[in-house]
Design a protein around this motif. Sequence first.
Motif, PDB file in Angstrom:
ATOM      1  N   LYS A  87      -8.200  -1.299  -1.068  1.00 23.03           N
ATOM      2  CA  LYS A  87      -8.265  -0.908  -1.687  1.00 23.03           C
ATOM      3  C   LYS A  87      -7.178  -1.112  -2.959  1.00 23.03           C
ATOM      4  O   LYS A  87      -7.572  -1.701  -4.325  1.00 23.03           O
ATOM      5  N   LEU A  88      -6.132  -1.869  -2.549  1.00 21.83           N
ATOM      6  CA  LEU A  88      -4.896  -1.940  -3.270  1.00 21.83           C
ATOM      7  C   LEU A  88      -4.938  -3.469  -3.670  1.00 21.83           C
ATOM      8  O   LEU A  88      -4.785  -3.065  -5.096  1.00 21.83           O
ATOM      9  N   LEU A  89      -6.087  -4.929  -3.086  1.00 24.94           N
ATOM     10  CA  LEU A  89      -6.611  -5.664  -3.968  1.00 24.94           C
ATOM     11  C   LEU A  89      -7.800  -5.386  -4.873  1.00 24.94           C
ATOM     12  O   LEU A  89      -7.117  -6.310  -5.812  1.00 24.94           O
ATOM     13  N   ASN A  90      -8.533  -4.668  -4.328  1.00 24.37           N
ATOM     14  CA  ASN A  90      -9.199  -4.261  -5.321  1.00 24.37           C
ATOM     15  C   ASN A  90      -8.567  -3.519  -6.478  1.00 24.37           C
ATOM     16  O   ASN A  90      -9.194  -3.748  -7.619  1.00 24.37           O
ATOM     17  N   SER A  91      -7.747  -3.006  -6.456  1.00 30.13           N
ATOM     18  CA  SER A  91      -7.025  -2.283  -7.751  1.00 30.13           C
ATOM     19  C   SER A  91      -6.552  -3.219  -9.038  1.00 30.13           C
ATOM     20  O   SER A  91      -6.151  -3.408  -9.310  1.00 30.13           O
TER      21      SER A  91
ATOM     22  N   CYS B  56       1.183  -1.361   0.222  1.00 30.53           N
ATOM     23  CA  CYS B  56      -0.272  -0.008  -0.055  1.00 30.53           C
ATOM     24  C   CYS B  56       0.869   1.063  -0.201  1.00 30.53           C
ATOM     25  O   CYS B  56       0.456   2.453  -0.944  1.00 30.53           O
ATOM     26  N   ASP B  57       1.898   1.537   1.060  1.00 26.39           N
ATOM     27  CA  ASP B  57       2.988   1.996   0.340  1.00 26.39           C
ATOM     28  C   ASP B  57       2.859   2.262  -0.484  1.00 26.39           C
ATOM     29  O   ASP B  57       3.609   3.455  -1.100  1.00 26.39           O
ATOM     30  N   LYS B  58       3.924   1.417  -0.790  1.00 21.47           N
ATOM     31  CA  LYS B  58       4.351   1.810  -2.619  1.00 21.47           C
ATOM     32  C   LYS B  58       3.404   2.094  -3.562  1.00 21.47           C
ATOM     33  O   LYS B  58       4.224   2.976  -4.021  1.00 21.47           O
ATOM     34  N   ALA B  59       1.965   1.814  -3.097  1.00 23.78           N
ATOM     35  CA  ALA B  59       1.141   2.131  -4.586  1.00 23.78           C
ATOM     36  C   ALA B  59       0.871   3.527  -3.700  1.00 23.78           C
ATOM     37  O   ALA B  59      -0.286   4.051  -4.575  1.00 23.78           O
ATOM     38  N   SER B  60       0.979   4.535  -3.061  1.00 25.43           N
ATOM     39  CA  SER B  60       0.481   5.263  -2.473  1.00 25.43           C
ATOM     40  C   SER B  60      -1.102   5.548  -2.309  1.00 25.43           C
ATOM     41  O   SER B  60      -1.767   6.865  -2.657  1.00 25.43           O
ATOM     42  N   ILE B  61      -1.566   4.053  -1.736  1.00 25.22           N
ATOM     43  CA  ILE B  61      -3.046   3.684  -1.398  1.00 25.22           C
ATOM     44  C   ILE B  61      -3.480   4.851  -0.110  1.00 25.22           C
ATOM     45  O   ILE B  61      -2.361   4.383   0.666  1.00 25.22           O
TER      46      ILE B  61
END
Length: 374
Positions: A163-167, A111-116
């Motif tokens: 959110k990350l998984l839904n992306s 999540c941190d990497k993807a700025s979620i």
Amino acid sequence: MKNDTIFKVALCGSMVAIFSATGFAADAKKTPVEATPVVAAEATPAVDGKVSVVIDKTIKIMTADVDAMVDAVFKANAASIPEDKKEEAKQTIRQKVIMQLTLQALLQRECDKASIAVTDKERDDFFAKATGGKVSIEDVAKDSNMTVEKFMSLLTTNLRIEKLLNSKIEKIPAPTDAEVKARFDKIVETNPEAVKVPETVSASHILVKVDEKTTDAVAKKKIDELHAKLVAGADFAQLAKENSDCPSSSKGGSLGEFGKGQMVKEFEDAAFSQKVGAVGPVVKTSFGYHIIKVDAKNPAHEVKFDDVKDDILKALKSESANKARTDFIEGVQKAAQIENLEAPVVVSKPVEAPVTSEPGEAKTQSRELPAWAN
């Protein structure tokens, strides 16, 4: 509120998934991969050592956090675990908790990497929807032995991971018509009975029980009086509400739709032979005396592709989404160096919670397949 509110409502079922995966819960259909991972509850003093897991030499899962979640999950489900299996259950839960916290830490890093990010409004809207607006965050936090700040952080973390998984599923193409039809054909080829819908009836009834409180003679006298009122034109639903000893009385006696093999024989024979709308004669079963009214008859028929294509389309979309999520999670896990510093515990066969059933009219239905078709 119960302590398990945090598991079942506020955190998307994550902790429930951990417990279900142990085999100690009756509802053991989800695995940790299928649910949003969860942050541990408020830490308690560590029992043995300070660190349970180290990820890539940098991320640490603290023993205190493992202890806290194990304690919370165990307490929330202790009633369903046999007394002589409680210690074994704790060890099994501990293994699952370590797996879950490790996965949560890995996905937090993603999540941190993807700025979620999750806004306060998104978090508050989710909480309001999940609880129906009937409880406050303060109440849930207190009931879960957390500060409000800790609970808010916990909820936000879970929503970020969601959110990350839904992306990972946003760009998956929809199944084609040909793929949907191919799945239908495969289901029919594998389970020809899946398309055969047996005859059913929809019926209502009034029951007067024969038991230790009501003798056969008293019950028969009462049911005959009720039958006479119905023949004279009394409202069936109203009489059922006022007089039936079956829980269906609250619905005017309605039992809904059922097929052959679901009711006791005497009741089934009467229901399937009566005319629609007619008040039948008094029927005696092992439960007592019944008056049956058939509301509808549904003849046997075969399911066509067009009847179920939307269900199959939805199932295929769900399969694709689950696979994308699972593939992503497994990839993250494989790419990480995970050191479990706790000695693995050998656990024997998982213990299943006792299954109870309420007495009633219906037997177990033998035809389980469609919906559609699993």
